[in-house]
Scaffold this motif. Structure first.
Motif, mmCIF file in Angstrom:
data_model
loop_
_atom_site.group_PDB
_atom_site.id
_atom_site.type_symbol
_atom_site.label_atom_id
_atom_site.label_comp_id
_atom_site.label_asym_id
_atom_site.label_seq_id
_atom_site.Cartn_x
_atom_site.Cartn_y
_atom_site.Cartn_z
ATOM 1 N N LYS A 14 0.843 -1.213 0.000
ATOM 2 C CA LYS A 14 0.000 0.000 0.000
ATOM 3 C C LYS A 14 0.871 1.255 0.000
ATOM 4 N N ALA A 15 1.963 1.219 0.752
ATOM 5 C CA ALA A 15 2.853 2.396 0.839
ATOM 6 C C ALA A 15 3.528 2.661 -0.510
ATOM 7 N N ALA A 16 4.011 1.588 -1.162
ATOM 8 C CA ALA A 16 4.676 1.759 -2.459
ATOM 9 C C ALA A 16 3.656 2.209 -3.516
ATOM 10 N N ALA A 17 2.458 1.620 -3.482
ATOM 11 C CA ALA A 17 1.421 1.984 -4.457
ATOM 12 C C ALA A 17 0.997 3.440 -4.277
ATOM 13 N N ALA A 18 1.009 3.909 -3.040
ATOM 14 C CA ALA A 18 0.652 5.317 -2.788
ATOM 15 C C ALA A 18 1.666 6.242 -3.462
ATOM 16 N N VAL A 24 1.379 9.515 -10.526
ATOM 17 C CA VAL A 24 0.459 9.552 -11.677
ATOM 18 C C VAL A 24 -0.523 10.715 -11.536
ATOM 19 N N LEU A 25 -0.976 10.990 -10.317
ATOM 20 C CA LEU A 25 -1.912 12.106 -10.117
ATOM 21 C C LEU A 25 -1.239 13.440 -10.431
ATOM 22 N N GLU A 26 0.042 13.526 -10.063
ATOM 23 C CA GLU A 26 0.801 14.759 -10.279
ATOM 24 C C GLU A 26 1.175 14.927 -11.758
ATOM 25 N N LYS A 27 1.523 13.790 -12.400
ATOM 26 C CA LYS A 27 1.974 13.826 -13.797
ATOM 27 C C LYS A 27 1.316 12.636 -14.520
ATOM 28 N N PRO A 28 0.122 12.840 -15.077
ATOM 29 C CA PRO A 28 -0.626 11.705 -15.662
ATOM 30 C C PRO A 28 0.134 10.963 -16.764
ATOM 31 N N VAL A 56 -7.182 6.559 -9.564
ATOM 32 C CA VAL A 56 -6.037 6.761 -10.456
ATOM 33 C C VAL A 56 -6.371 6.245 -11.855
ATOM 34 N N ASP A 57 -6.058 7.073 -12.855
ATOM 35 C CA ASP A 57 -6.249 6.718 -14.265
ATOM 36 C C ASP A 57 -4.851 6.540 -14.879
#
Ligand code: GLP
Length: 241
Positions: A14-18, A24-28, A56-57
Motif C-alpha cells: 500500500k505504501a509503495a502503491a501510494a 500519476v496524479l501529479e503527472k498523468p 487513479v487513471d
C-alpha cells in the motif's frame, strides 16, 4: 536513502502503491519503471485497487519493465511479460502500446537492448522505478560482478538466482540461464526509486545495500549514491539494520 519499516507485505504494498498513485496524479503521462518477483505483487494489487475505485487513471502512463528471461515467449507463464499482464496490466488501463517489456526471444539481443535503452531515453527517462532485491543483492538481473553495468544488456544468471527462481518452474533445469536487463546505469538514471523487501532471507542483502561498501559484488549498494531512494521493508528484512 529513506528507510521505512512496516508490519507486513500488504502494508508495504500500500505504501509503495501510494507513491505510484501520487506520481500519476501529479503527472498523468509519467513513465513508471516496473519490476517482477513476488515482493512487488501487493504493490500491484494496491495499484489495481486505486484504478478500480476510480482514484487513479493510468491511460496516459508509459511503463518500462526491468528485465526478462532469454528464450521465454510472451505466452510462457513464467515470462515477465506474462507476469506483468497477469499481475497488473490486465486489471488497469495502461494502453498496450505504452507497455515496454524487453523481448527475450529477439534474434539479436544486443540490438534489442540498445533499442530499449533508446526508448527509455526517448520517453524522457523513468520518473519512478520500483525494485525488489535478490538474496545476493542483485537488482533487476544485475548479478554480483566486478563492475557495474552501465546499460541494458544480456546477463548470465548466477547459481544462487537460478536456485531462488526454481520455485516458479517445474525444475531448476527449466530456469533460463540468461536474461536481458536494464543496467545499473539505466536504473540509476530514474528520477526516484522505491525498493521493497520482505522476509529474513533478504536481511543480509538489505544490510549490505545500506551499510556495505559501494561494490558491484552487491549491486544494490550503488543506490547509496542515488539522491531519491525510499526503501520499504518489513521487520524481518530490516533485522540486521
Ligand atoms: C528476480 C527479479 C528481480 C527481483 C528478484 C527478487 O530475480 N529479476 O527483479 O527483485 O527476483 O524476487 P522476489 O521479490 O520474488 O524475492
Amino acid at each position: 536513502m529513506v528507510v521505512k519499516v512496516y508490519k507486513d507485505a500488504e502494508t508495504i504494498g500500500k505504501a509503495a502503491a501510494a507513491m505510484f498513485a501520487a506520481r500519476v496524479l501529479e503527472k498523468p503521462d509519467c513513465v513508471l519503471g516496473l519490476a517482477t518477483g513476488s515482493t512487488p505483487i501487493p504493490t500491484y494489487n494496491a495499484m489495481i485497487n486505486y484504478f478500480k475505485e476510480g482514484t487513479v487513471d493510468y491511460s496516459k502512463v508509459t511503463t518500462f519493465n526491468l528485465d526478462e528471461y532469454v528464450g521465454l515467449t510472451h505466452e510462457h507463464d513464467q515470462s515477465y511479460y506474462y507476469f506483468m499482464h497477469d499481475n497488473l496490466f490486465n486489471s488497469i488501463n495502461v494502453p498496450e502500446e505504452s507497455i515496454h517489456v524487453l523481448c527475450g526471444t529477439a534474434d539479436d539481443l544486443e540490438a534489442e537492448c540498445a533499442q530499449y535503452e533508446a526508448a527509455i531515453e526517448a520517453a524522457g527517462g523513468v520518473d519512478l522505478q520500483i525494485l525488489g532485491i535478490g538474496h545476493n543483492g542483485h537488482i533487476a538481473f544485475n548479478e554480483p560482478a566486478d563492475t557495474f553495468a552501465a546499460k541494458t544488456h544480456v546477463v548470465s544468471l548466477t547459481a544462487r538466482t537460478i536456485e531462488a527462481n526454481t520455485r516458479f518452474f517445474a525444475s531448476s533445469a527449466d530456469v533460463p540461464r540468461q536474461a536481458v536487463t536494464m543496467g545499473i546505469g539505466t536504473i540509476m538514471k530514474s528520477k526516484a526509486i522505491v525498493l521493497v523487501a520482505t522476509g529474513a532471507g533478504k536481511a543480509q542483502a538489505v544490510h549490505d545495500m545500506i551499510y556495505g561498501e559501494i561494490d558491484p559484488k552487491c549491486p544494490a549498494s550503488i543506490l547509496q549514491l542515488h539522491p531519491n531512494v525510499t526503501i520499504i521493508c518489513d521487520k524481518d528484512a530490516a533485522s540486521m539494520l
